[in-house]
Scaffold this active site. Structure first.
Site, PDB file in Angstrom:
ATOM      1  N   GLU A  37      20.028 -16.365 -15.469  1.00  0.00           N
ATOM      2  CA  GLU A  37      19.600 -15.854 -14.157  1.00  0.00           C
ATOM      3  C   GLU A  37      18.148 -16.251 -13.885  1.00  0.00           C
ATOM      4  O   GLU A  37      17.313 -15.425 -13.514  1.00  0.00           O
ATOM      5  CB  GLU A  37      19.810 -14.337 -14.065  1.00  0.00           C
ATOM      6  CG  GLU A  37      20.154 -13.915 -12.661  1.00  0.00           C
ATOM      7  CD  GLU A  37      20.572 -12.453 -12.527  1.00  0.00           C
ATOM      8  OE1 GLU A  37      20.694 -12.004 -11.371  1.00  0.00           O
ATOM      9  OE2 GLU A  37      20.780 -11.754 -13.545  1.00  0.00           O
ATOM     10  N   TYR A 110      25.755 -17.946 -18.316  1.00  0.00           N
ATOM     11  CA  TYR A 110      25.605 -16.760 -17.482  1.00  0.00           C
ATOM     12  C   TYR A 110      26.962 -16.510 -16.831  1.00  0.00           C
ATOM     13  O   TYR A 110      27.333 -17.154 -15.863  1.00  0.00           O
ATOM     14  CB  TYR A 110      24.507 -16.985 -16.432  1.00  0.00           C
ATOM     15  CG  TYR A 110      24.336 -15.842 -15.457  1.00  0.00           C
ATOM     16  CD1 TYR A 110      24.382 -14.520 -15.890  1.00  0.00           C
ATOM     17  CD2 TYR A 110      24.124 -16.087 -14.107  1.00  0.00           C
ATOM     18  CE1 TYR A 110      24.224 -13.477 -14.988  1.00  0.00           C
ATOM     19  CE2 TYR A 110      23.967 -15.054 -13.206  1.00  0.00           C
ATOM     20  CZ  TYR A 110      24.014 -13.744 -13.652  1.00  0.00           C
ATOM     21  OH  TYR A 110      23.866 -12.714 -12.760  1.00  0.00           O
ATOM     22  N   ASP A 150      24.480 -13.749 -21.064  1.00  0.00           N
ATOM     23  CA  ASP A 150      24.901 -12.531 -20.393  1.00  0.00           C
ATOM     24  C   ASP A 150      26.392 -12.679 -20.090  1.00  0.00           C
ATOM     25  O   ASP A 150      26.777 -13.379 -19.161  1.00  0.00           O
ATOM     26  CB  ASP A 150      24.081 -12.346 -19.111  1.00  0.00           C
ATOM     27  CG  ASP A 150      24.506 -11.123 -18.313  1.00  0.00           C
ATOM     28  OD1 ASP A 150      25.406 -10.382 -18.769  1.00  0.00           O
ATOM     29  OD2 ASP A 150      23.941 -10.914 -17.217  1.00  0.00           O
ATOM     30  N   ASN A 152      28.283 -10.258 -19.161  1.00  0.00           N
ATOM     31  CA  ASN A 152      28.607  -9.331 -18.075  1.00  0.00           C
ATOM     32  C   ASN A 152      29.813  -8.454 -18.398  1.00  0.00           C
ATOM     33  O   ASN A 152      30.546  -8.027 -17.502  1.00  0.00           O
ATOM     34  CB  ASN A 152      28.812 -10.078 -16.752  1.00  0.00           C
ATOM     35  CG  ASN A 152      27.613  -9.925 -15.824  1.00  0.00           C
ATOM     36  OD1 ASN A 152      27.063  -8.831 -15.681  1.00  0.00           O
ATOM     37  ND2 ASN A 152      27.185 -11.026 -15.216  1.00  0.00           N
ATOM     38  N   ASP A 247      15.655  -6.445 -16.091  1.00  0.00           N
ATOM     39  CA  ASP A 247      16.568  -5.326 -16.335  1.00  0.00           C
ATOM     40  C   ASP A 247      17.401  -5.552 -17.596  1.00  0.00           C
ATOM     41  O   ASP A 247      18.107  -4.650 -18.047  1.00  0.00           O
ATOM     42  CB  ASP A 247      17.462  -5.056 -15.129  1.00  0.00           C
ATOM     43  CG  ASP A 247      18.204  -6.280 -14.624  1.00  0.00           C
ATOM     44  OD1 ASP A 247      17.902  -7.409 -15.067  1.00  0.00           O
ATOM     45  OD2 ASP A 247      19.082  -6.123 -13.749  1.00  0.00           O
ATOM     46  N   HIS A 248      17.320  -6.762 -18.174  1.00  0.00           N
ATOM     47  CA  HIS A 248      17.894  -7.062 -19.480  1.00  0.00           C
ATOM     48  C   HIS A 248      16.754  -7.208 -20.492  1.00  0.00           C
ATOM     49  O   HIS A 248      15.624  -7.519 -20.121  1.00  0.00           O
ATOM     50  CB  HIS A 248      18.655  -8.385 -19.463  1.00  0.00           C
ATOM     51  CG  HIS A 248      19.902  -8.390 -18.641  1.00  0.00           C
ATOM     52  ND1 HIS A 248      21.163  -8.451 -19.193  1.00  0.00           N
ATOM     53  CD2 HIS A 248      20.077  -8.388 -17.289  1.00  0.00           C
ATOM     54  CE1 HIS A 248      22.070  -8.477 -18.229  1.00  0.00           C
ATOM     55  NE2 HIS A 248      21.434  -8.440 -17.065  1.00  0.00           N
TER      56      HIS A 248
END
Length: 262
Positions: A37, A110, A150, A152, A247-248
């Protein structure tokens, strides 16, 4: 010893403007760093971020400005780097880099978010399926595989603070979790859970509302997976919640592989 880090920075320019990224990189000195990201093109970055001293960098960029994107920073250049999976629907979003380091092939990814209304769930599950085909093809070609990023998805109830309340939320739906089951069934190892199977409160993402991070109401969405032949080389796997800016938080993997500077 080889140290690998993975971090969804939620905007590389933003985490750099906060004065965090380069200081963290200089202090941590990973041999290999995978970012997700990034939300930028290389030509939007200052030279010190684009080419930090001692690092080669490689980029996969989304056609949509300010969206998605992954990057690879490494002290030794890979033998080759493939941008994307070779599938235009996914590659136009800049989600994947495949780097051959000789001892192993590293895939930085990602994975799509299914979106709150589940509208992107079919897209996510197709990416997941094609991604698994890609890494299986690498293994069948005789390569050791590491993939990180990530994903997710939180795999098991231990991997998020409130599993019961999120059974129907994207990131913890049965169909998403079953994909990770298939990855594990193929022999891939979730390195953190391999070493720390019962550790609770181990999260890598926190919603940017209601002080979730301060209360550690989070999800473990970021992983290092390895093909089983690499298991004897695993020295450690870790989560670094003290690293702020996104936020990660970063996750890391340490392998018993010599580097050129050792």
């Amino acid at each position: 010893m080889l140290t690998l880090y993975s971090w969804n920075v939620n905007g590389l320019r933003a985490v750099h403007r906060k004065g965090i990224f380069l200081d963290w990189l200089a202090r941590t000195q990973p041999d290999i760093l995978c970012l997700q990201e990034t939300k930028c093109r290389p030509d939007q970055l200052s030279e010190d971020v684009l080419h930090p001293p001692g690092y080669y960098t490689y980029w996969a960029v989304s056609e949509r400005p300010g969206y998605s994107g992954v990057a690879l920073y490494c002290k030794q250049p890979p033998l080759s780097v493939q941008v994307g999976l070779g599938l235009p629907d996914f590659d136009r979003e800049g989600r994947t880099l495949v780097a051959d380091f000789g001892d192993f092939t590293l895939v930085n990814a990602y994975f799509p978010n299914g979106s709150r209304d589940h509208s992107r769930l079919p897209f996510k599950m197709q990416y997941n399926a094609d991604f698994l085909d890609t890494i299986e093809n690498l293994r069948q070609g005789g390569q050791s595989v590491i993939f990180c990023g990530d994903v997710n998805t939180a795999h098991q109830p231990i991997d998020l603070a409130r599993p019961r309340q999120n059974m129907n939320a994207t990131g913890f739906m049965p169909i998403e979790r079953e994909w990770i089951d298939r990855v594990v069934e193929r022999g891939y190892l979730d390195t953190y859970r391999t070493l720390y199977p019962d550790t609770t409160g181990a999260y890598t993402w926190w919603a940017q509302v209601t002080f979730s991070r301060q209360k550690n109401v989070g999800w473990r969405l970021d992983y290092f997976f390895i093909s089983p032949d690499l298991r004897p080389r695993v020295m450690d796997a870790a989560i670094h919640p003290d690293v702020l800016g996104s936020d990660h938080c970063p996750v890391s993997l340490t392998l018993a592989i010599e580097t050129d500077d050792q």
